[in-house]
Design a protein around this motif. Structure first.
Motif, PDB file in Angstrom:
ATOM      1  N   PHE A 104       0.830  -1.200   0.000  1.00 18.14           N
ATOM      2  CA  PHE A 104       0.000   0.000   0.000  1.00 18.14           C
ATOM      3  C   PHE A 104       0.868   1.255   0.000  1.00 18.14           C
ATOM      4  O   PHE A 104       0.627   2.188  -0.762  1.00 18.14           O
ATOM      5  CB  PHE A 104      -0.942   0.005   1.208  1.00 18.14           C
ATOM      6  CG  PHE A 104      -1.776   1.246   1.290  1.00 18.14           C
ATOM      7  CD1 PHE A 104      -2.828   1.451   0.398  1.00 18.14           C
ATOM      8  CD2 PHE A 104      -1.514   2.236   2.224  1.00 18.14           C
ATOM      9  CE1 PHE A 104      -3.597   2.610   0.457  1.00 18.14           C
ATOM     10  CE2 PHE A 104      -2.267   3.392   2.294  1.00 18.14           C
ATOM     11  CZ  PHE A 104      -3.319   3.571   1.408  1.00 18.14           C
ATOM     12  N   GLU A 105       1.887   1.270   0.853  1.00 18.55           N
ATOM     13  CA  GLU A 105       2.781   2.426   0.919  1.00 18.55           C
ATOM     14  C   GLU A 105       3.488   2.668  -0.410  1.00 18.55           C
ATOM     15  O   GLU A 105       3.647   3.812  -0.839  1.00 18.55           O
ATOM     16  CB  GLU A 105       3.800   2.240   2.034  1.00 18.55           C
ATOM     17  CG  GLU A 105       3.189   2.304   3.422  1.00 18.55           C
ATOM     18  CD  GLU A 105       4.140   1.871   4.524  1.00 18.55           C
ATOM     19  OE1 GLU A 105       5.340   1.651   4.246  1.00 18.55           O
ATOM     20  OE2 GLU A 105       3.675   1.757   5.662  1.00 18.55           O
ATOM     21  N   GLY A 132      -6.092   2.599   4.114  1.00 18.06           N
ATOM     22  CA  GLY A 132      -6.343   4.016   3.824  1.00 18.06           C
ATOM     23  C   GLY A 132      -7.750   4.463   4.084  1.00 18.06           C
ATOM     24  O   GLY A 132      -8.155   5.524   3.599  1.00 18.06           O
ATOM     25  N   SER A 133      -8.525   3.659   4.816  1.00 15.42           N
ATOM     26  CA  SER A 133      -9.930   4.008   5.086  1.00 15.42           C
ATOM     27  C   SER A 133     -10.676   4.351   3.799  1.00 15.42           C
ATOM     28  O   SER A 133     -11.467   5.271   3.747  1.00 15.42           O
ATOM     29  CB  SER A 133     -10.023   5.171   6.073  1.00 15.42           C
ATOM     30  OG  SER A 133      -9.427   4.819   7.303  1.00 15.42           O
ATOM     31  N   GLY A 134     -10.345   3.603   2.730  1.00 18.40           N
ATOM     32  CA  GLY A 134     -11.021   3.800   1.452  1.00 18.40           C
ATOM     33  C   GLY A 134     -10.375   4.833   0.548  1.00 18.40           C
ATOM     34  O   GLY A 134     -10.874   5.101  -0.536  1.00 18.40           O
ATOM     35  N   HIS A 135      -9.278   5.415   1.002  1.00 17.54           N
ATOM     36  CA  HIS A 135      -8.612   6.474   0.242  1.00 17.54           C
ATOM     37  C   HIS A 135      -7.119   6.175   0.079  1.00 17.54           C
ATOM     38  O   HIS A 135      -6.527   5.452   0.866  1.00 17.54           O
ATOM     39  CB  HIS A 135      -8.768   7.829   0.936  1.00 17.54           C
ATOM     40  CG  HIS A 135     -10.171   8.199   1.182  1.00 17.54           C
ATOM     41  ND1 HIS A 135     -10.996   8.688   0.200  1.00 17.54           N
ATOM     42  CD2 HIS A 135     -10.921   8.119   2.299  1.00 17.54           C
ATOM     43  CE1 HIS A 135     -12.199   8.907   0.703  1.00 17.54           C
ATOM     44  NE2 HIS A 135     -12.193   8.567   1.978  1.00 17.54           N
ATOM     45  N   LEU A 157      -6.417  -2.842  -0.549  1.00 11.09           N
ATOM     46  CA  LEU A 157      -5.407  -2.175   0.269  1.00 11.09           C
ATOM     47  C   LEU A 157      -5.889  -0.794   0.708  1.00 11.09           C
ATOM     48  O   LEU A 157      -5.630  -0.369   1.836  1.00 11.09           O
ATOM     49  CB  LEU A 157      -4.086  -2.058  -0.496  1.00 11.09           C
ATOM     50  CG  LEU A 157      -3.387  -3.385  -0.830  1.00 11.09           C
ATOM     51  CD1 LEU A 157      -2.177  -3.135  -1.716  1.00 11.09           C
ATOM     52  CD2 LEU A 157      -3.005  -4.141   0.430  1.00 11.09           C
ATOM     53  N   LYS A 158      -6.596  -0.093  -0.182  1.00 10.27           N
ATOM     54  CA  LYS A 158      -7.147   1.218   0.168  1.00 10.27           C
ATOM     55  C   LYS A 158      -8.119   1.092   1.331  1.00 10.27           C
ATOM     56  O   LYS A 158      -8.097   1.907   2.254  1.00 10.27           O
ATOM     57  CB  LYS A 158      -7.846   1.852  -1.034  1.00 10.27           C
ATOM     58  CG  LYS A 158      -6.895   2.478  -2.009  1.00 10.27           C
ATOM     59  CD  LYS A 158      -7.489   2.940  -3.314  1.00 10.27           C
ATOM     60  CE  LYS A 158      -8.840   3.533  -3.316  1.00 10.27           C
ATOM     61  NZ  LYS A 158      -9.270   4.003  -4.645  1.00 10.27           N
TER      62      LYS A 158
END
Length: 75
Positions: free
Chosen positions: A35-36, A66-69, A61-62
């Motif tokens: 993700f990073e 990323g809470s969907g982001h 992964l988002k």
């Protein structure tokens, strides 16, 4: 401790493999690391070249990290 299910094989995801240009792209990486990498290097991802599997992975992964982001900045 990470399980095998927490690891991603970059060889299965062409754009992710390209983001690992300075690392061993045959070594599985953690989902958080993937993700990073996507988030930090999104400007280098050929979005029109993403496979369905890789697009699905990115969406997962988002949601997971990323809470969907995903913070990608302008392209």
């Amino acid at each position: 401790m990470m399980s095998k299910m927490d690891l991603i094989d970059p060889a299965q995801f062409p754009e992710l493999r390209l983001l690992l240009w300075n690392r061993d792209a045959t070594r599985p990486i953690g989902r958080d690391e993937a993700f990073e990498l996507y988030e930090r290097n999104w400007r280098h991802v050929a979005v029109d070249q993403l496979t369905l599997a890789e697009s699905t992975l990115i969406e997962e992964l988002k949601e997971e990290f990323g809470s969907g982001h995903m913070l990608t900045g302008p392209r």
